[in-house]
Design a protein around this motif. Sequence first.
Motif, short mmCIF file in Angstrom:
data_model
loop_
_atom_site.label_atom_id
_atom_site.label_comp_id
_atom_site.label_asym_id
_atom_site.label_seq_id
_atom_site.Cartn_x
_atom_site.Cartn_y
_atom_site.Cartn_z
N ALA A 36 0.83 -1.21 0.00
CA ALA A 36 0.00 0.00 0.00
C ALA A 36 0.87 1.26 0.00
O ALA A 36 0.58 2.27 -0.71
CB ALA A 36 -0.92 0.00 1.21
N THR A 37 1.95 1.27 0.78
CA THR A 37 2.87 2.43 0.82
C THR A 37 3.52 2.64 -0.54
O THR A 37 3.64 3.77 -1.05
CB THR A 37 3.93 2.21 1.90
OG1 THR A 37 3.29 2.00 3.16
CG2 THR A 37 4.87 3.41 1.98
N ALA A 38 3.97 1.51 -1.15
CA ALA A 38 4.62 1.62 -2.46
C ALA A 38 3.66 2.16 -3.51
O ALA A 38 4.01 3.05 -4.32
CB ALA A 38 5.14 0.24 -2.88
N VAL A 39 2.44 1.66 -3.51
CA VAL A 39 1.46 2.14 -4.47
C VAL A 39 1.15 3.62 -4.24
O VAL A 39 1.02 4.41 -5.19
CB VAL A 39 0.19 1.27 -4.39
CG1 VAL A 39 -0.94 1.89 -5.23
CG2 VAL A 39 0.47 -0.15 -4.86
N GLY A 40 1.07 4.05 -2.98
CA GLY A 40 0.77 5.45 -2.67
C GLY A 40 1.86 6.38 -3.14
O GLY A 40 1.60 7.45 -3.72
N LEU A 41 3.14 5.97 -2.90
CA LEU A 41 4.25 6.81 -3.35
C LEU A 41 4.31 6.90 -4.87
O LEU A 41 4.60 7.96 -5.45
CB LEU A 41 5.56 6.24 -2.80
CG LEU A 41 5.76 6.40 -1.28
CD1 LEU A 41 7.02 5.67 -0.84
CD2 LEU A 41 5.86 7.88 -0.91
#
Length: 466
Positions: free
Chosen positions: A27-32
Amino acid sequence: MALKNKPSSRISGISLRTKLVIGSGLATAVGLMLSLSLLLWFAEPAVSQTIVKQFSLLLLIIFGLSICIAIAVSYLFTRHLATSLMALEVGLLNFKDNDFSVSLPVGGDKQLQALAVLFNESAEALRKERQYIYQRELLLDKVIQSSPNVMLLLDDEQRVIYANDAARHLFNQGLRIEGIELDELIEQVADELSAALANPKDGLFSLSAKESDSNGEGEPETWHLSRGQFLLNGQYHHLILLKQMTRELNRQEVAVWKKVIRIISHELNNSVAPIASMVNSGRMLTKDLDDPKLKLIFDTIEDRTSHLSQFIFDYARFAKLPVPKKSQVDWHKLTEQLQQHYRFFLENELPSSTVEFDLIQMEQVLLNLLKNAHESGAAADSISLSIVDTTLADGTEGIYIEVKDQGSGMPPEVLRQALLPFYSTKQSGTGLGLPLCREIIEAHDGRISLQNRDGKGLSVRLWVPK
């Protein structure tokens, strides 16, 4: 289908905590990535090219650090959840192994606290229920082990899986018999008990004192055998109960009854005889009157006195059974005499050996048994008599006499009391037929047994020593 299910089975093998941590990182990777894409999309082309050329390494470092921080925070926050789930799994495994002593620590989120409290309450309830069942099992086992009735529980292969103390003493001198097949037990016991156990129906039989009493003292004992069947855990189990009937009405009570009968018979005879004599005198004095009403009165009095005399005679015969006067018996002559009263067929050839017993008493026994067979509802040509030589396990030689019919048999409640004096299911019965047979057979040092036949009818078996 197997190939399609393979990825899902791999995913389902991953723990919940690992899934949450991986999900936070993704989720963090997709958000960044979305944030960077939007920044480059809305910025000027020159600015976008500058960011890509000059700050690409920095953006990559920030991207990696963000994912690591997200994974670390997620791993830290899910630590208590993983511990609670592991404790719950261990507790349920203990439940599966019938161990209800474990309890979970109450802590963490409200949902986890509620789950732990519910688990602990369930464990406490199961502990109390198990303790209650255990105490009841101990009480039931104590009652069964202390019971004088013999109890055997067999599986569907006729192997003993439970036996009480009375059964162990009867079959194996107090030693354990669990795991032994019924056929092996039958080989070690008396013939009467062996025959009763081999028959799949209920029965009534007698054992001599030396077979039923370790001291070899006392009177022969009468036993009632009953059977039951039930389904447990998908397998049929067979219950055999042996109840000693001698204590139902012991010899002292019978002796008291006999004394009472003798006294009553004496007093009634003292009254009946003068009445019969006065009836005859009255007939002589009034024969010239030719009054039909008077004749009816005399006939009624004579009929009732005759019935009362026969009634007294039947009871007195039971109370005053004489000592047997034994003499050699001609089997052919005896069976011919019995055929004159009741029809039957011989199942086998008559034995050539000689035996001694009271012919009049034994004839009375056989007539009574044949009479019962004809009154059982069986066809006259289905009633059989067999007389065979036999030798018991201890070497005692004797004669087996068996009367069989194809009537209605005896219900269990009747069979249990069939040999007790004064018990009768017939409206006009005295309840002394079979008890008188038992008295005569035991006076000859023999035994009597009753058994419902496997198909239909009743079998009455007598054993008399030579």
